[in-house]
Design a protein around this motif. Sequence first.
Motif, short mmCIF file in Angstrom:
data_model
loop_
_atom_site.label_atom_id
_atom_site.label_comp_id
_atom_site.label_asym_id
_atom_site.label_seq_id
_atom_site.Cartn_x
_atom_site.Cartn_y
_atom_site.Cartn_z
N UNK A 82 -18.35 81.12 -48.66
CA UNK A 82 -18.94 81.29 -49.99
C UNK A 82 -19.28 79.92 -50.57
N UNK A 83 -20.45 79.82 -51.21
CA UNK A 83 -20.80 78.64 -52.00
C UNK A 83 -21.09 79.11 -53.43
N UNK A 84 -21.34 78.16 -54.30
CA UNK A 84 -21.65 78.51 -55.68
C UNK A 84 -22.96 79.27 -55.80
N UNK A 85 -23.78 79.21 -54.76
CA UNK A 85 -25.05 79.94 -54.78
C UNK A 85 -24.93 81.37 -54.22
N UNK A 86 -23.77 81.71 -53.67
CA UNK A 86 -23.56 83.07 -53.15
C UNK A 86 -23.66 84.07 -54.30
N UNK A 87 -24.31 85.19 -54.04
CA UNK A 87 -24.49 86.20 -55.09
C UNK A 87 -23.15 86.71 -55.61
N UNK A 88 -23.08 86.91 -56.91
CA UNK A 88 -21.88 87.49 -57.51
C UNK A 88 -22.02 89.01 -57.53
#
Length: 320
Positions: free
Chosen positions: A125-131
């Motif tokens: 997971x990165x900060x750009x991964x969909x929530x």
Amino acid sequence: MTGGAGYIGAHVVRAFGEVGLPTVVLDDLSSGHAQFVPEGVPLVRASVVDTAAVRAALAKHRVTGVVHLAGFKYAGVSVQRPLHTYEQNVTGTAHLLEAMAAEGVEQIVFSSSAAVYGTPDVDTVTEQTATSPESPYGESKLIGEWLLRDQGRASGLRHTSLRYFNVVGSGAPDLYDSSPHNLFPLVLDALTSGRTPRINGTDYATPDGTCVRDYVHVADLATSHVAAAQALASGAALDPVYNLGSGDGLSVRQIMTTVAQVTGIDFEPEIADRRPGDPARIVASGEAAARDLDWRMRHTAEQMVASAWDAHRRAHGTPA
């Protein structure tokens, strides 16, 4: 610091003290412990949903910034108690922001969660991964991030949100995790009471068939809260969210093996069925936090377990 009498909050309070930053704790002690608050640190016993009490504390202690850790954090229980979860985590955050605006407090570090991602469809997971939260708890944390974002746009509030993964260990022998739902206290409670720890599911698509999670030491987490608060105070630009992850996971069976090695208690875990909604793997990259928030893994798995075991034994009077 809201929630500063809790397991994570108390570590953050002490990390602030270690660098000479004074704090005041606001906590209703619904899950926190007054004895976790160091001597000399003011403790205001109040809830974040009480705007007047929060305003009074901000004014009396001349607060210039907030670390917001208070909240109802049990994802599974939140499914049965959605209204309570939203009241504590959403309404509470809105009231806190209202009190901060009224008292001219313009910076906040928010305790968010990996639960905002739900079951991610990526290995890391990165900060750009969909929530895509799958519980009222995860939803409430994501809404908290939105509240900070919108208040920032409206008023210039400076903020960042730190998304936690599996926080474990202890940074001091008198600080322990008392959660009835987290893996480490569940396993250690079982061992000290003569029961056998349990693994829920061994047929996942992982190397050993058990769930893989991102375990991080609570003291490392606390250090990055200090860095975030100092960055906001200095006017440095921060991203709106950061993952505090290791970039590499450990399986539940690996944790069990490490627990047996560290404690000297030989056991074979009981095998139970999967729990509904448990994803096979959740691991996050901490690269952005490493760049901006002094984030790094300073503790091995053995050190995480050993520190948790020492604190657990002290809390329960178990001989070494």
